[in-house]
Scaffold this motif. Structure first.
Motif, PDB file in Angstrom:
ATOM      1  N   THR A   1      43.279  60.850   5.738  1.00  0.00           N
ATOM      2  CA  THR A   1      43.272  59.589   5.002  1.00  0.00           C
ATOM      3  C   THR A   1      44.628  58.907   5.116  1.00  0.00           C
ATOM      4  OG1 THR A   1      41.967  60.853   3.443  1.00  0.00           O
ATOM      5  CG2 THR A   1      42.491  58.604   2.831  1.00  0.00           C
ATOM      6  N   GLU A   2      45.674  59.746   4.995  1.00  0.00           N
ATOM      7  CA  GLU A   2      47.019  59.191   5.103  1.00  0.00           C
ATOM      8  C   GLU A   2      47.262  58.631   6.507  1.00  0.00           C
ATOM      9  OE1 GLU A   2      46.299  61.963   3.571  1.00  0.00           O
ATOM     10  OE2 GLU A   2      46.954  61.516   1.522  1.00  0.00           O
ATOM     11  N   ILE A   3      46.773  59.386   7.505  1.00  0.00           N
ATOM     12  CA  ILE A   3      46.982  58.919   8.882  1.00  0.00           C
ATOM     13  C   ILE A   3      46.292  57.577   9.092  1.00  0.00           C
ATOM     14  CG2 ILE A   3      46.407  59.383  11.289  1.00  0.00           C
ATOM     15  CD1 ILE A   3      46.917  62.319  10.707  1.00  0.00           C
TER      16      ILE A   3
ATOM     17  N   ILE B   1      51.996  42.908   2.029  1.00  0.00           N
ATOM     18  CA  ILE B   1      52.536  44.188   2.492  1.00  0.00           C
ATOM     19  C   ILE B   1      52.709  45.153   1.322  1.00  0.00           C
ATOM     20  CG2 ILE B   1      54.700  45.230   3.274  1.00  0.00           C
ATOM     21  CD1 ILE B   1      53.043  44.410   5.566  1.00  0.00           C
ATOM     22  N   TYR B   2      53.262  44.661   0.201  1.00  0.00           N
ATOM     23  CA  TYR B   2      53.492  45.560  -0.930  1.00  0.00           C
ATOM     24  C   TYR B   2      52.177  46.006  -1.553  1.00  0.00           C
ATOM     25  CZ  TYR B   2      58.454  44.811  -0.565  1.00  0.00           C
ATOM     26  OH  TYR B   2      59.727  44.800  -0.106  1.00  0.00           O
ATOM     27  N   VAL B   3      51.275  45.043  -1.732  1.00  0.00           N
ATOM     28  CA  VAL B   3      49.967  45.412  -2.267  1.00  0.00           C
ATOM     29  C   VAL B   3      49.319  46.427  -1.342  1.00  0.00           C
ATOM     30  CG1 VAL B   3      47.618  44.559  -2.604  1.00  0.00           C
ATOM     31  CG2 VAL B   3      49.523  43.330  -3.600  1.00  0.00           C
ATOM     32  N   GLY B   4      49.467  46.183  -0.046  1.00  0.00           N
ATOM     33  CA  GLY B   4      48.889  47.090   0.937  1.00  0.00           C
ATOM     34  C   GLY B   4      49.440  48.488   0.800  1.00  0.00           C
TER      35      GLY B   4
ATOM     36  N   SER C   1      46.376  54.059  -1.830  1.00  0.00           N
ATOM     37  CA  SER C   1      45.822  55.010  -2.793  1.00  0.00           C
ATOM     38  C   SER C   1      44.330  54.793  -2.987  1.00  0.00           C
ATOM     39  CB  SER C   1      46.563  54.895  -4.128  1.00  0.00           C
ATOM     40  OG  SER C   1      46.456  53.582  -4.599  1.00  0.00           O
ATOM     41  N   ASN C   2      43.888  53.540  -2.908  1.00  0.00           N
ATOM     42  CA  ASN C   2      42.463  53.283  -3.098  1.00  0.00           C
ATOM     43  C   ASN C   2      42.027  52.120  -2.212  1.00  0.00           C
ATOM     44  OD1 ASN C   2      39.886  53.032  -3.946  1.00  0.00           O
ATOM     45  ND2 ASN C   2      40.376  52.502  -6.068  1.00  0.00           N
ATOM     46  N   PRO C   3      41.623  52.422  -0.972  1.00  0.00           N
ATOM     47  CA  PRO C   3      41.373  51.370   0.012  1.00  0.00           C
ATOM     48  C   PRO C   3      40.259  50.412  -0.389  1.00  0.00           C
ATOM     49  CG  PRO C   3      41.391  53.533   1.038  1.00  0.00           C
ATOM     50  CD  PRO C   3      41.394  53.756  -0.432  1.00  0.00           C
ATOM     51  N   HIS C   4      39.384  50.814  -1.312  1.00  0.00           N
ATOM     52  CA  HIS C   4      38.265  49.932  -1.624  1.00  0.00           C
ATOM     53  C   HIS C   4      38.212  49.563  -3.098  1.00  0.00           C
ATOM     54  CE1 HIS C   4      37.416  50.827   2.435  1.00  0.00           C
ATOM     55  NE2 HIS C   4      37.148  52.080   2.192  1.00  0.00           N
TER      56      HIS C   4
ATOM     57  N   PRO D   1      44.789  38.835   6.477  1.00  0.00           N
ATOM     58  CA  PRO D   1      45.089  39.388   7.795  1.00  0.00           C
ATOM     59  C   PRO D   1      45.817  40.721   7.705  1.00  0.00           C
ATOM     60  CG  PRO D   1      45.646  37.065   7.772  1.00  0.00           C
ATOM     61  CD  PRO D   1      45.311  37.465   6.357  1.00  0.00           C
ATOM     62  N   ILE D   2      46.623  40.896   6.669  1.00  0.00           N
ATOM     63  CA  ILE D   2      47.371  42.140   6.549  1.00  0.00           C
ATOM     64  C   ILE D   2      46.556  43.186   5.795  1.00  0.00           C
ATOM     65  CG2 ILE D   2      49.408  43.157   5.470  1.00  0.00           C
ATOM     66  CD1 ILE D   2      50.817  40.438   6.107  1.00  0.00           C
ATOM     67  N   VAL D   3      46.040  42.795   4.626  1.00  0.00           N
ATOM     68  CA  VAL D   3      45.398  43.792   3.763  1.00  0.00           C
ATOM     69  C   VAL D   3      44.087  44.294   4.363  1.00  0.00           C
ATOM     70  CG1 VAL D   3      44.487  44.219   1.460  1.00  0.00           C
ATOM     71  CG2 VAL D   3      46.515  42.818   1.731  1.00  0.00           C
ATOM     72  N   MET D   4      43.298  43.386   4.978  1.00  0.00           N
ATOM     73  CA  MET D   4      42.034  43.839   5.543  1.00  0.00           C
ATOM     74  C   MET D   4      42.277  44.846   6.656  1.00  0.00           C
ATOM     75  SD  MET D   4      38.833  43.878   5.338  1.00  0.00           S
ATOM     76  CE  MET D   4      37.929  42.564   4.557  1.00  0.00           C
ATOM     77  N   LEU D   5      43.308  44.645   7.455  1.00  0.00           N
ATOM     78  CA  LEU D   5      43.577  45.579   8.544  1.00  0.00           C
ATOM     79  C   LEU D   5      43.980  46.947   8.026  1.00  0.00           C
ATOM     80  CD1 LEU D   5      45.240  43.515  11.322  1.00  0.00           C
ATOM     81  CD2 LEU D   5      43.128  44.782  11.391  1.00  0.00           C
ATOM     82  N   MET D   6      44.574  46.967   6.822  1.00  0.00           N
ATOM     83  CA  MET D   6      44.947  48.254   6.248  1.00  0.00           C
ATOM     84  C   MET D   6      43.708  49.021   5.796  1.00  0.00           C
ATOM     85  SD  MET D   6      48.360  47.490   4.105  1.00  0.00           S
ATOM     86  CE  MET D   6      49.892  47.064   4.896  1.00  0.00           C
TER      87      MET D   6
END
Lengths: 312, 447
Positions: B177-179, B355-358, B364-367, B382-387
């Motif tokens: 998950t971390e990876i 970036i920070y929110v990401g 910790s909780n992708p969804h 563009p940033i958060v969805m890719l994360m």
């Protein structure tokens, strides 16, 4: 006469600022048309409208009888007052780029550039960067780029600024040659001596309004005020001669050179008095000079603008 | 018309790529990044490798064997000293601390009365390690009371790791998950850097055209919008070029590293494809290690790379266009770069927020609701969805509707912002002299 450009009731407002109000102009084909006016009068806005950089709020502009449209861009050449080139780009690349933007093919642009670079004796600048050139040198390149696509209408905004007198003269001759070849030219400037030299027609714009336009010679005629400069060689005492004249006519200034016995006067005449005074003078003295003073474009410019401001 | 756009794109691209600072940055950046990673790794290692020594004054009958050295901690035993003397010696010898176990015949009481004396607040890691020693001893003692021998206790104490598997029966490994989050974060971070760096390039290029006064010459031949678009596209192509150069040089570097360090890459690749059962011949140790490597490799291969790369490109292009057209408008509104600050800051803000929110919320909780919200909001998506995307689409990943909504919102915003930015740009490029206020910018929209 055909008109290359006709503007009808063109108005343009920026926010609270009225840049042009109800301007109508007719610019004849194959002439040099002077667009005059104090700073901030609206000349540049009008030129930008012709170049379709901005669009009028109301009114229409016809180019060759058709409403202005994007295909006319290639038929117009524009040398703006605020002009420059990419500093770090090579002269040749830059000229080619700008020529291609005006619709020339690369090979055609190259051929014509070579011709003009040779003509203005700047062929060895091709590989230099703009930042290595002086301001006057860069201006020459801008001039070439402006006329390279052989437009039907050329617009020069202060074309001589930045040129030394010699180069200014070269450019002036080129402009006259272009006119000879049939190009119509709009010429915007503050330098009235070049207006006298070049323009057949003028329009004067002041505070967003057109206050005067027409053929320069006609305008000058209408601004004539029947003042004549007379130079005579007097044999007798100048005082009595001057007295005789002053009795009959309104003499504005007089100047007597005792050594040469030369008297210069300027005199205000009523209509149709010229032949009378001429015959009288010729009986009394030898006339060296007799000419009507014609107001310069500069005088007309200042007088018209001041009158307009005083009227308000 | 397209011919002119092509000319502009070409010029902007060449002007950027031939620029000396661009060439230097392209060469230098990877070196800087690698150097930074090496430096951080080295510093972390230096920080961790400090071995601490704790003095033990043991007056009880217990704990004779338990204080053995570990990687980070070793012990010195004090004998026949009073507590005060022991404290003095500990500090005069420069030891980390003193553990005092008082005289007591009952283990439980001795433990309860033990103290760790340190100069400052003790390191949590060390405290935990010491507590572990006490805990183990106490547990052994209590179990002994129940009749468990120390041999039996040792056999019970064997470490245990839970086997992990997905519902489909594929074996899983810890840390994946971390990876995934790390990979997604990498993509998101890349987008942010790219937008800021290349957006600034676009802005500078606009300012250059204004200050060199070439702008009016050009827009008497082309529409301001074409110039803006050509500039944005040309600059982004230069960025792509840089990206590809970095990608190629990184792969080459990796290849060289693999060659030099002697890792048999082809063997690794075949092992990944073969089943774990095929390696019975190997020793127990290496088999377990390889099993794990294979599981990691498989998990990494299982990340939806095609989806990731496609959406990276999509989100990158849309995000970049939105932001760089804002940058172009800013460049048009001002006369020099020092005046850009007040306008640029609000632009960078959503990027930083993303970036920070990401990093804090999505990892910790992708969804969770925050991750979902920010991955839909067009300035941060563009940033958060890719994360979030390395988890895939559908079950266990990003619901398809969220992905589609996010893209739709992004496209809508893109059209709206480019329209507004083009208006400001069109007016701004011909305005010289003064820095406009926000109120004036709004008024330009109506010109």
């Amino acid at each position: 006469m055909d008109h290359i450009l006709v503007a009808k009731n063109v108005s343009k407002t920026y926010g609270d600022h009225k840049a042009l109000s109800n301007i109508s102009l007719e610019i004849p084909e194959n002439c040099i048309y002077g667009l005059l006016g104090p700073n901030g009068a609206g000349k540049t806005t009008f030129i930008r409208i012709i170049n379709q950089i901005t669009y009028p709020d109301t009114g229409t502009v016809l180019f060759n009888g058709k409403p202005l449209s994007p295909e006319h861009i290639a038929l117009i050449g524009y040398l703006p007052e605020e002009r420059g080139l990419y500093k770090s780009m090579r002269v040749g690349d830059q000229a080619l780029y700008l020529a291609q933007l005006k619709g020339l093919s690369r090979s055609e642009a190259k051929k014509r550039l070579k011709y003009w670079f040779d003509k203005l004796e700047i062929g060895d600048w091709w590989g230099k960067k703009i930042q290595e050139l002086s301001k006057g040198m860069a201006q020459k390149i801008q001039f070439i780029v402006t006329i390279l696509h052989e437009p039907k209408l050329l617009i020069f905004d202060e074309p001589f600024s930045g040129f030394d007198p010699i180069n200014a003269n070269i450019i002036k001759d080129e402009i006259l040659q272009l006119k000879e070849k049939g190009t119509s030219i709009i010429f915007s400037t503050h330098r009235m001596e070049s207006v006298e030299e070049l323009c057949e027609y003028i329009a004067l714009i002041h505070k967003s309004e057109k206050i005067l336009d027409g053929k320069l010679s006609d305008i000058k005629k209408s601004y004539k005020n029947n003042i004549f400069n007379v130079g005579v060689e007097v044999s007798e005492e100048s005082g009595s001669f001057l007295d005789t004249i002053q009795e009959r006519y309104q003499v504005l200034t007089s100047n007597f050179d005792a050594q040469e016995r030369q008297l210069d006067i300027s005199v205000q005449l009523a209509d149709n008095e010229t032949s009378v005074i001429l015959s009288e003078l010729s009986q009394m003295a030898k006339i060296n000079r007799f000419e009507e003073t014609i107001p310069s474009a500069n005088d007309i410019f200042i007088q018209t603008v001041n009158n307009r401001d005083n009227d308000r | 018309m397209t011919g002119k756009l092509g000319l502009i794109i070409k010029r902007e691209y060449l002007a950027k790529v031939r620029n000396k600072s661009f060439i230097i940055m392209t060469i230098l950046s990877p070196i800087l990044i690698v150097g930074m990673i090496v430096l951080i790794a080295y510093l972390t290692k230096v920080n961790d490798s400090e071995k601490r020594v704790v003095a033990v004054l043991n007056e009880s009958d217990f704990f004779h064997e338990e204080f053995g050295s570990t990687d980070h901690l070793s012990f010195v035993k004090f004998r026949d000293l009073t507590l005060e003397k022991a404290k003095d010696s500990t500090s005069s010898m420069g030891l980390y601390g003193l553990l005092h176990i008082p005289e007591n015949e009952v283990l439980e009481q001795a433990s309860n009365q033990s103290y760790l004396y340190t100069k400052d607040n003790p390191n949590t890691q060390i405290t935990q390690q010491l507590e572990g020693i006490f805990q183990r001893k106490l547990r052994q003692e209590r179990l002994g009371d129940l009749g468990v021998s120390s041999e039996q206790f040792s056999s019970i104490e064997k470490p245990f790791e839970l086997n992990l598997s997905t519902f489909e029966g594929e074996k899983s490994v810890k840390g994946i998950t971390e990876i995934k989050a790390f990979i997604g974060g990498g993509f998101g971070y890349a987008i942010m850097m790219f937008i800021i760096i290349y957006g600034t390039f676009v802005m500078r290029s606009v300012i250059e055209e204004k200050t060199s006064r070439i702008i009016e010459v050009i827009i008497s031949s082309v529409k301001p919008f074409q110039l803006m678009l050509g500039k944005i596209i040309g600059t982004s192509l230069a960025g792509m070029t840089q990206f590809v150069i970095w990608l190629i040089s990184a792969s080459l570097l990796l290849f060289v590293v693999v060659l030099v360090s002697g890792i048999d890459l082809s063997a690794l690749m075949t092992e990944v494809q073969s089943t774990p059962g095929a390696m019975n011949g190997m020793s127990q140790f290496s088999q377990s290690l390889d099993n794990e490597t294979i599981l990691y490799a498989r998990e990494i291969l299982n990340i939806p790379w095609v989806l990731l790369i496609v959406s990276f490109l999509l989100y990158f292009v849309l995000g970049y266009f939105i932001y760089s057209s804002i940058y172009a408008a800013i460049g048009a509104a001002v006369d020099n770069e020092t005046d850009t600050q007040q306008f640029v800051f609000p632009v960078i803000l959503p990027l930083m927020l993303a970036i920070y929110v990401g990093f804090f919320s999505v990892f910790s909780n992708p969804h969770g609701p925050i991750a979902v919200g920010f991955s839909l909001f067009p300035l941060t998506s563009p940033i958060v969805m890719l994360m979030r995307l390395p988890a895939g689409i559908g079950e266990g990943g990003v619901p398809l509707w969220q992905l589609l909504t996010s893209i739709a919102l992004l496209i809508g915003t893109f059209l709206g912002i480019v329209y507004l930015a083009a208006k400001i740009y069109r007016v701004g490029i011909l305005m010289y002299g003064k820095r406009p206020t926000y109120r004036e910018l709004v008024r330009w929209l109506r010109y």
